[in-house]
Design an enzyme around this catalytic site. Structure first.
Site, PDB file in Angstrom:
ATOM      1  N   GLU A  19       0.978  -1.214   0.045  1.00 44.89           N
ATOM      2  CA  GLU A  19       0.056  -0.154   0.014  1.00 44.89           C
ATOM      3  C   GLU A  19       0.781   1.107   0.118  1.00 44.89           C
ATOM      4  OE1 GLU A  19      -2.299   2.876  -0.045  1.00 44.89           O
ATOM      5  OE2 GLU A  19      -3.401   1.001  -0.153  1.00 44.89           O
ATOM      6  N   GLN A  31     -16.024   2.769   6.528  1.00 48.08           N
ATOM      7  CA  GLN A  31     -15.044   2.226   5.803  1.00 48.08           C
ATOM      8  C   GLN A  31     -13.944   2.643   6.758  1.00 48.08           C
ATOM      9  OE1 GLN A  31     -14.982   2.855   1.912  1.00 48.08           O
ATOM     10  NE2 GLN A  31     -12.733   1.638   1.531  1.00 48.08           N
ATOM     11  N   LEU A  33       3.946   0.112  -5.700  1.00 57.39           N
ATOM     12  CA  LEU A  33       4.381  -0.968  -6.840  1.00 57.39           C
ATOM     13  C   LEU A  33       4.796   0.016  -8.021  1.00 57.39           C
ATOM     14  CD1 LEU A  33       4.131  -3.717  -8.315  1.00 57.39           C
ATOM     15  CD2 LEU A  33       1.695  -3.463  -8.545  1.00 57.39           C
ATOM     16  N   TYR A  63     -31.095  10.916   1.979  1.00 59.40           N
ATOM     17  CA  TYR A  63     -30.780  11.561   0.566  1.00 59.40           C
ATOM     18  C   TYR A  63     -31.386  13.031   0.543  1.00 59.40           C
ATOM     19  CZ  TYR A  63     -29.143   7.004  -0.523  1.00 59.40           C
ATOM     20  OH  TYR A  63     -28.645   5.760  -0.723  1.00 59.40           O
ATOM     21  N   ASP A 120     -12.509  -1.201  -7.102  1.00 59.75           N
ATOM     22  CA  ASP A 120     -12.562  -0.117  -8.153  1.00 59.75           C
ATOM     23  C   ASP A 120     -11.743   0.053  -9.175  1.00 59.75           C
ATOM     24  OD1 ASP A 120     -14.507   0.723  -6.578  1.00 59.75           O
ATOM     25  OD2 ASP A 120     -13.698   2.527  -5.496  1.00 59.75           O
ATOM     26  N   GLY A 127     -26.696   3.401  -2.408  1.00 62.18           N
ATOM     27  CA  GLY A 127     -26.768   1.780  -2.377  1.00 62.18           C
ATOM     28  C   GLY A 127     -25.883   0.906  -1.865  1.00 62.18           C
TER      29      GLY A 127
END
Length: 559
Positions: free
Chosen positions: A35, A115, A139, A218, A301, A310
């Site tokens: 990472e 998260q 990387l 929302y 992703d 959602g």
């Protein structure tokens, strides 16, 4: 330059990367996760875990409990609504606390952890199972041939570089994926569906929360379009607000502007607000042309980008990684043919396409009903079915004719067809209630009806003579079926059986008895593992099995 060898290299420590590291390590496959950031993000970003994701993650002992402890809200204590302001009357209530009893659908409870709270839990469990996770490690480049991937890593702290030789590379390096870019993989779909600012703030939210647990609202009003999400601290909130980059720059969202937006969203003009962070992001609906390129896999992703309405994006990342982990594990342990890895793209890419369509429909319906340009997103599979009951079709899934071609099963009325998720059915084992999902995980599992003892015996014979790692149960014989719904929810006759993969998907089904159960089951295994049936031949005592369950992933350095 030093050279290091590892079976699997993972780039990126988001949901996809951390899940891959956890699930590989859980299966005894050594992996290294690189990472480039110095630490995990402290911005909440995504919130919550779907039942399907938790069904996969709960295979790691203690993980489900720790994820629930990381969330402030209790399972089921969720409010989702559409309103002009958080404090105003609802235009529509999409979910209310305990409004939907999920216990009939899954053994996993809902979890609302953000998260920023969930990733440290995944990190801790991955390391506990042996995953090598290195931060401040980038990387730089990689190349691959028919046998290996050669990658160059750079330590951002001391600048040192090293070459890592690995069997497989999992690119979980985000929407801007350098790995995907270097492989020239195209992303198709809509880029820049919308642009938004995510504002993390601190304020007294007691009036807005009104004692609620997890709260998602929302917002539709003349001043802003976006969403308020409660965080896992009672005095913190997250506000996502759309903006037009043709008229506004990110620099326009200074502290004063953000405070005004928070007050407008909450409907409290004099609220004391402290802005903690501001994160710009672009909403897109994109899917990679390919998700497997030689020995490199795109996950999360890096492979698909979808509107975060959602919560399907984070769940797709987790499910990508879980699918890769069991397949890589079985291939490296020589329990399956390497062509099993081709089914990753065959199975997961259509699911990503379905999720993108469903997330786009959520965006139009919940926030932007004026977006006529996105009208093709409407009329898709229901949210529940897209999130839980998507179907897999690949060479590793047996086919029942005729194939209805549907992209998802009916969650409330499961079919039990090959390629569908195993239905949750409560069972009793040794006086303790368990779920059908508690019977899957490390290897394959065979579940037979109460008159299907021949299938159970055939599975045991194959395990002994061919080394096929399988657990086998007769439902109503070895395990009690207190609700009497197992046959109904799997579509079986009393003498039928299911062959289940480690991810809880049905690889094969025999509705009833067979004239030669061992031969039929041998064919089912051969297909599920992408093996030639000759590789499942009966072996002598002295002959080593191709499918020895106990063999570990190879860590032999490349010469």
């Amino acid at each position: 330059m030093t050279i290091e060898h590892v079976p699997v290299l993972i780039s990126g420590a988001g949901y996809a990367g951390l899940t891959a590291a956890l699930m590989l390590s859980l299966r005894g496959v050594p992996c290294l996760l690189a990472e480039r950031r110095g630490a995990l993000s402290d911005h909440p970003r995504a919130h919550g875990f779907s039942l399907r994701s938790l069904e996969l993650l709960r295979q790691a002992p203690g993980l489900e409990k720790d994820l629930l402890l990381a969330a402030r809200a209790e399972p089921g204590d969720t409010t989702i609504m559409i309103a002009e302001t958080v404090g105003g009357p609802p235009i529509e209530i999409l979910a209310a606390p305990n409004g939907f009893d999920t216990r009939t659908l899954s053994p996993a409870p809902l979890c609302s952890a953000g998260q920023d709270r969930a990733e440290p839990v995944l990190l801790r469990h991955a390391r506990a199972h042996g995953a090598d996770i290195r931060f401040s490690t980038e990387l730089l480049s990689f190349s691959q041939d028919a046998e290996k991937v050669h990658a160059v890593l750079r330590d951002a702290v001391n600048g040192r570089q090293k070459t890592v030789v690995t069997d497989y590379l999992i690119a979980a390096d985000g929407s801007g994926s350098p790995v995907r870019t270097s492989l020239a993989v195209d992303m198709k779909g809509r880029s820049g569906v919308a642009h938004a600012i995510s504002i993390l703030f601190k304020a007294d939210l007691s009036a807005s929360m009104a004692g609620r647990g997890f709260f998602l609202c929302y917002l539709r009003n003349r001043e802003l379009t976006g969403a308020f999400v409660s965080c896992d601290d009672p005095d913190q909130g997250q506000l996502n607000v759309e903006y037009d980059p043709a008229r506004e720059a990110i620099s326009d969202f200074d502290a004063a502007r953000c405070i005004a937006l928070v007050r407008a969203a909450l409907g409290q003009s004099d609220l004391e607000v402290e802005i903690l962070s501001v994160l710009p992001w672009r909403m897109s609906a994109l899917l990679a042309d390919r998700m497997k390129i030689g020995r490199v896999f795109l996950a999360g992703d890096a492979a698909h980008i979808m509107p975060p309405v959602g919560g399907l994006a984070g769940q797709a990342a987790i499910q990508d990684a879980a699918d890769l982990a069991w397949k890589i594990s079985m291939v490296m342990k020589k329990q399956a043919d390497p062509t099993l890895l081709d089914t990753y793209e065959d199975e997961r890419r259509p699911v990503a396409q379905l999720s993108i369509a469903r997330a786009t429909e959520n965006y139009v319906r919940r926030l932007r009903q004026d977006r006529n340009d996105l009208g093709e997103a409407l009329g898709r599979v229901s949210y529940l079915d897209a999130a839980m009951s998507y179907r897999y079709r690949s060479r590793a899934i047996s086919v029942e004719e005729p194939d209805d071609g549907l992209p998802a099963d009916d969650t409330l009325h499961p079919s039990g067809k090959p390629g569908s998720r195993l239905a949750h059915v409560p069972l009793i084992r040794d006086g303790v209630e368990i779920s059908t999902h508690d019977l899957v995980g490390r290897g394959f599992a065979l579940l037979a009806g109460p008159a299907g003892s021949s299938w159970v015996e055939a599975a045991k014979t194959l395990a002994q003579t061919h080394g096929v790692a399988t657990t086998a149960f007769g439902i109503g014989v070895d395990l009690s079926d207190p609700t009497g719904t197992f046959l109904e929810r799997t579509g079986l006759e009393p003498a039928g059986a299911l062959l289940l993969r480690p991810d809880g998907f049905i690889a094969w089904r025999s509705l009833g008895a067979s004239g030669d159960t061992e031969q039929a089951l041998r064919r089912a295994y051969a297909r599920a593992l992408c093996l030639d049936r000759r590789q499942l031949r009966i072996r002598s005592v002295a002959e080593p099995s191709l499918l020895t369950p106990s063999c570990e992933a190879s860590t032999t350095p490349m010469q």
